[in-house]
Write an enzyme that holds these catalytic residues in place. Structure first.
Site, PDB file in Angstrom:
ATOM      1  N   HIS A   1       0.814  -1.209   0.000  1.00 14.22           N
ATOM      2  CA  HIS A   1       0.000   0.000   0.000  1.00 14.22           C
ATOM      3  C   HIS A   1       0.854   1.268   0.000  1.00 14.22           C
ATOM      4  O   HIS A   1       1.917   1.339   0.617  1.00 14.22           O
ATOM      5  CB  HIS A   1      -0.939   0.019   1.207  1.00 14.22           C
ATOM      6  CG  HIS A   1      -0.225  -0.062   2.530  1.00 14.22           C
ATOM      7  ND1 HIS A   1       0.254   1.048   3.191  1.00 14.22           N
ATOM      8  CD2 HIS A   1       0.084  -1.117   3.302  1.00 14.22           C
ATOM      9  CE1 HIS A   1       0.818   0.688   4.320  1.00 14.22           C
ATOM     10  NE2 HIS A   1       0.735  -0.632   4.415  1.00 14.22           N
ATOM     11  N   ASP A   2       0.389   2.249  -0.739  1.00 13.18           N
ATOM     12  CA  ASP A   2       0.974   3.596  -0.766  1.00 13.18           C
ATOM     13  C   ASP A   2       2.377   3.637  -1.347  1.00 13.18           C
ATOM     14  O   ASP A   2       3.104   4.616  -1.144  1.00 13.18           O
ATOM     15  CB  ASP A   2       0.976   4.225   0.642  1.00 13.18           C
ATOM     16  CG  ASP A   2      -0.405   4.231   1.279  1.00 13.18           C
ATOM     17  OD1 ASP A   2      -1.297   4.887   0.721  1.00 13.18           O
ATOM     18  OD2 ASP A   2      -0.599   3.552   2.308  1.00 13.18           O
TER      19      ASP A   2
ATOM     20  N   GLY B   1       5.110  -1.016   2.825  1.00 12.12           N
ATOM     21  CA  GLY B   1       4.294   0.147   2.537  1.00 12.12           C
ATOM     22  C   GLY B   1       5.083   1.435   2.420  1.00 12.12           C
ATOM     23  O   GLY B   1       6.171   1.579   2.990  1.00 12.12           O
TER      24      GLY B   1
END
Length: 261
Positions: free
Chosen positions: A120-121, A138
């Site tokens: 994520h991200d 992340g």
């Protein structure tokens, strides 16, 4: 060009000549650009946008919820993928989180080999290569033309600069400046990625300037701050050295260091 066993949500938007293989699931809020081919047994969750002429091989998970305990199901986060990427078998690329900017991005012309994970991200640039089992935690940033060899692991919030090279099984817990080769657990700087720069078409003068910048930063026993001062005249002459120094000066985690001579 959608296999009859595939399940495509009515709200999904597929461009011209998109191919969807057997038993693949494409969820709501998914947009796929023209010419993209998605092979068998893939799952694509939304909100996700995939550009044109991508190739996604079997058993990939694209746009699934992030692996973050704080994530609340249904949060408005997304995944954006550019054009002409190759994503091989069993890769996973997760959407962003509200606390991390809300979006995961993968640029264009990337070569992502089997079993890789983009968390994520993360923000991955263009023309990168991820060999098998390379893994991003992340909030990681990967610059253009970076290469991650097999089994490389990158710690959360780390940055990897353009045209850098991570050797097999390297464990990255600090930022890796542009044009630098790193190896080991934990990773340390080894040299400049001369071959990668040459393949990008950089001149001998540019490569030599980056080599000098590397020596000033890593081989003269200077603190980072003093090295950046020493690098100012060289950075004024060469844009690549300027990008090198800007990357180092913006590092919040600190940069990988070199092994003692």
């Amino acid at each position: 060009m959608i296999d009859p066993t595939a399940r495509v949500h009515p709200s999904a938007r597929l461009g011209a000549d998109v191919t969807v293989g057997p038993w693949t699931i494409i969820d709501a809020n998914v947009e796929i650009g023209a010419g993209t081919r998605i092979d068998a047994h893939c799952i694509i969750r939304g909100p996700t946008r995939i550009g044109c002429d991508n190739r996604i091989f079997p058993f990939c998970s694209i746009g699934e919820d992030p692996q973050d305990k704080k994530f609340v199901a249904g949060s408005p986060t997304r995944l954006e993928i550019g054009d002409r990427n190759t994503i091989r078998e069993y890769c996973s690329i997760n959407r962003g989180t509200p606390g991390g900017g809300g979006v995961t991005t993968l640029g264009s012309d990337n070569w992502i080999m089997a079993y890789c994970h983009v968390a994520h991200d993360c923000h991955v640039g263009n023309h990168t290569i991820f060999a098998n089992n390379a893994t991003l935690a992340g909030h990681v940033e990967i610059g253009d033309y970076a290469i991650l060899a097999g089994f490389v692991g990158v710690h959360q919030f780390c940055r990897v600069g353009e045209s850098s090279f991570m050797a097999i099984s390297a464990v990255i817990v600090k930022d890796v400046p542009p044009f630098v080769m790193a190896e080991g657990n934990t990773a340390r700087a080894r040299a400049i990625n001369r071959e990668g720069m040459r393949r990008r078409g950089m001149s001998t003068d540019v490569i030599e300037a980056v080599r000098r910048a590397y020596k000033i930063l890593y081989r003269q026993g200077l603190t980072v701050d003093k090295a950046l001062v020493e690098l100012k005249p060289l950075a004024a002459q060469f844009a690549e050295v300027q990008r090198f120094t800007e990357f180092v000066s913006r590092s919040e985690r600190g940069i990988v260091r070199c092994r003692p001579q």
